[in-house]
Scaffold this motif. Sequence first.
Motif, short mmCIF file in Angstrom:
data_model
loop_
_atom_site.label_atom_id
_atom_site.label_comp_id
_atom_site.label_asym_id
_atom_site.label_seq_id
_atom_site.Cartn_x
_atom_site.Cartn_y
_atom_site.Cartn_z
N ILE A 187 4.72 8.11 8.26
CA ILE A 187 4.21 9.47 8.44
C ILE A 187 2.76 9.56 7.99
O ILE A 187 1.91 10.19 8.64
CB ILE A 187 5.08 10.48 7.67
CG1 ILE A 187 6.48 10.55 8.28
CG2 ILE A 187 4.44 11.87 7.66
CD1 ILE A 187 7.46 11.39 7.49
N GLY A 188 2.45 8.90 6.88
CA GLY A 188 1.08 8.91 6.38
C GLY A 188 0.11 8.27 7.35
O GLY A 188 -0.99 8.79 7.56
N GLU A 189 0.51 7.15 7.94
CA GLU A 189 -0.37 6.49 8.90
C GLU A 189 -0.62 7.37 10.13
O GLU A 189 -1.75 7.50 10.60
CB GLU A 189 0.25 5.16 9.34
CG GLU A 189 -0.06 4.00 8.44
CD GLU A 189 -0.03 2.69 9.20
OE1 GLU A 189 -1.01 1.93 9.11
OE2 GLU A 189 0.97 2.45 9.89
N ALA A 190 0.46 7.98 10.65
CA ALA A 190 0.31 8.85 11.82
C ALA A 190 -0.55 10.06 11.49
O ALA A 190 -1.44 10.45 12.26
CB ALA A 190 1.69 9.29 12.32
N MET A 202 2.42 -3.11 5.45
CA MET A 202 3.03 -1.82 5.20
C MET A 202 4.22 -2.04 4.29
O MET A 202 4.82 -3.10 4.28
CB MET A 202 3.49 -1.16 6.51
CG MET A 202 2.35 -0.82 7.41
SD MET A 202 2.83 -0.11 9.00
CE MET A 202 4.53 0.26 8.86
N GLU A 203 4.53 -1.03 3.51
CA GLU A 203 5.61 -1.16 2.55
C GLU A 203 6.91 -1.51 3.29
O GLU A 203 7.44 -0.73 4.07
CB GLU A 203 5.80 0.14 1.78
CG GLU A 203 4.57 0.54 1.00
CD GLU A 203 4.76 1.92 0.42
OE1 GLU A 203 3.78 2.66 0.42
OE2 GLU A 203 5.87 2.25 0.01
N LYS A 218 0.83 -1.20 0.00
CA LYS A 218 0.00 0.00 0.00
C LYS A 218 0.86 1.24 0.00
O LYS A 218 2.00 1.21 0.48
CB LYS A 218 -0.91 0.04 1.24
CG LYS A 218 -1.71 -1.22 1.48
CD LYS A 218 -2.48 -1.13 2.80
CE LYS A 218 -3.20 -2.44 3.08
NZ LYS A 218 -3.97 -2.35 4.35
N CYS A 219 0.31 2.32 -0.51
CA CYS A 219 0.97 3.62 -0.35
C CYS A 219 -0.06 4.73 -0.48
O CYS A 219 -1.02 4.62 -1.24
CB CYS A 219 2.10 3.81 -1.36
SG CYS A 219 1.59 4.16 -3.03
N GLY A 220 0.14 5.78 0.30
CA GLY A 220 -0.69 6.96 0.21
C GLY A 220 0.04 8.06 -0.53
O GLY A 220 1.27 8.14 -0.49
N VAL A 221 -0.70 8.88 -1.24
CA VAL A 221 -0.11 10.01 -1.95
C VAL A 221 -0.80 11.29 -1.48
O VAL A 221 -1.77 11.27 -0.74
CB VAL A 221 -0.24 9.85 -3.47
CG1 VAL A 221 0.49 8.60 -3.95
CG2 VAL A 221 -1.71 9.80 -3.90
N GLY A 222 -0.26 12.42 -1.91
CA GLY A 222 -0.84 13.69 -1.51
C GLY A 222 -0.19 14.24 -0.26
O GLY A 222 0.85 13.75 0.19
N HIS A 226 12.84 6.07 0.57
CA HIS A 226 12.21 6.59 1.79
C HIS A 226 10.74 6.19 1.89
O HIS A 226 9.97 6.81 2.62
CB HIS A 226 12.33 8.12 1.82
CG HIS A 226 13.73 8.62 1.69
ND1 HIS A 226 14.69 8.42 2.67
CD2 HIS A 226 14.35 9.30 0.69
CE1 HIS A 226 15.84 8.96 2.28
NE2 HIS A 226 15.66 9.50 1.08
N ARG A 227 10.34 5.16 1.17
CA ARG A 227 8.92 4.78 1.12
C ARG A 227 8.40 4.35 2.48
O ARG A 227 7.25 4.65 2.82
CB ARG A 227 8.71 3.67 0.09
CG ARG A 227 9.44 2.38 0.41
CD ARG A 227 9.40 1.40 -0.76
NE ARG A 227 10.01 0.12 -0.42
CZ ARG A 227 11.32 -0.09 -0.44
NH1 ARG A 227 12.15 0.89 -0.76
NH2 ARG A 227 11.81 -1.28 -0.12
#
Length: 489
Positions: A447-450, A246-247, A144-148, A440-441
């Motif tokens: 950081i995205g999860e937090a 998580m990645e 998974k990965c989040g963007v934005g 740095h994925r």
Amino acid sequence: MSLKILVGTYNVNKQEIDQDLSSWLFPTNSSITDKPDIIVVGFQEFSPFPSAFFSNSSYLSNASLSSNIAQLGNTSFLPGGLNKHNGNEERLEHCSSLIERVIFANTKESYTTLVKSSLVGLALFVYVRDKSVTKWILNVEIAKCGVGPFWIGNKGGVGVRIVINANAIGGQVPESEDETYSTRELVLCFVCAHLAPHSHNTYQRNQDFKSICERLVFTNTMYSENTNRDSTQEQREDCEIMMTNMEGGDSAPLLPSHNSKHQHYFTIYDSDFLFFFGDLNYRIELEEQENFNNNTLNISSLLDVLRARQHQRIRACDQLAREIIDGRVLHGFEEGELNFMPTYKYYIGSVNEFDVRRRTPGWCDRIFYYWRKKDELQGGDPGSTTERSSPVLLISYMSHPSYTLSDHKPVSALFAITPQHKRTVIKSGTPNSPFKIDEHRNLKFTIGEASSRIVGCLWWLFGTERGVKTTLMIGCVGFFVLWIVKKLT
């Protein structure tokens, strides 16, 4: 022998799904003559806010649908009997049960629920046919990965990588355990994505795709560098079915393994067949289309075209088609003909009425496919490549306007793929992706999860009735305590 793969995508606009899914996943005019071997269903805006911000669930299973469906029986789906499912796990289970019911009703065969996974507004379900696929699966991974902003994950991607024994698909399995043969892999990858919104954000959507390619990375521990497998039995004993929540994060084996293994990293492009689908959010370009009947295309003329169902005239105005031609996104991917109306934006409850008050319509909901067109020749120069004819047959590609739950329309595609292989084991570091892996994925995912949980907490405290009441109560108690302390001092 070919495999049938059914892919469906639907942006449900955070609404509870309350409609039979048969006409979407098994439309009567889709020419389905054989049962799909793999069924993949993706959703966007799957959960309402703020509970979506706490969503990061993944499940791998080897349970057959037949036992679950038997408990449900063959009774038809009744929307009136629904209870609202606010929790993400409850929504996943509710939606999974709807899909499973539809699969059983239309195939009357046994399928295994392989994957159920979610990330904020994204959800992905994968089912495999027991008769043709399940027992030949060697490895399964989720990434998974989040963007934005802050990589929160409201936009991003959820991917599944499945490794299958291609010899079994081609009918080349040994007749006895004593017979040996060279194992060949078939690597399939499915990515459900949601890219940046708004008509003017074409560049950001391209960057979101790039980020997904860089950070949606699978960690394969099934093979060592010098693996040389000679029998199906030995390979199945040594393999692990892995889940990456998580990645690069923790992995939990579902099958026992006793061999030491080395990690390999694979991008979504390190696949024989890759399917990229979801709400990609590219719209119909207006201002830049100067030669549309000698007039600039505007909202009024666009609506006239759409109401006349002459959408073929505006295919050249599709932002995504332009970006692909210019080589800025979806490198190497292919798509079927857009022989259906734009899938966004409709009035909720309407079959064909577009809502253009604040949004430009477009073919937002799409299904693309990629196949490995070049491969290393075994035993030859690593730089040597060989071209192949297309092993992908697109049987159907359509939208389904009868679904009025959302301002989007769902889309489905049915494929027949023919495995073609020159290699035994995919090595990590293959140069298939147009982008390098982001070193740095893992940090960005953390950081995205937090950030997602912080946003979720703030949204609940100040954006929901219960949260506001709780905030006011805490504030009143705090002021009262301060008043008491002041009086006492």
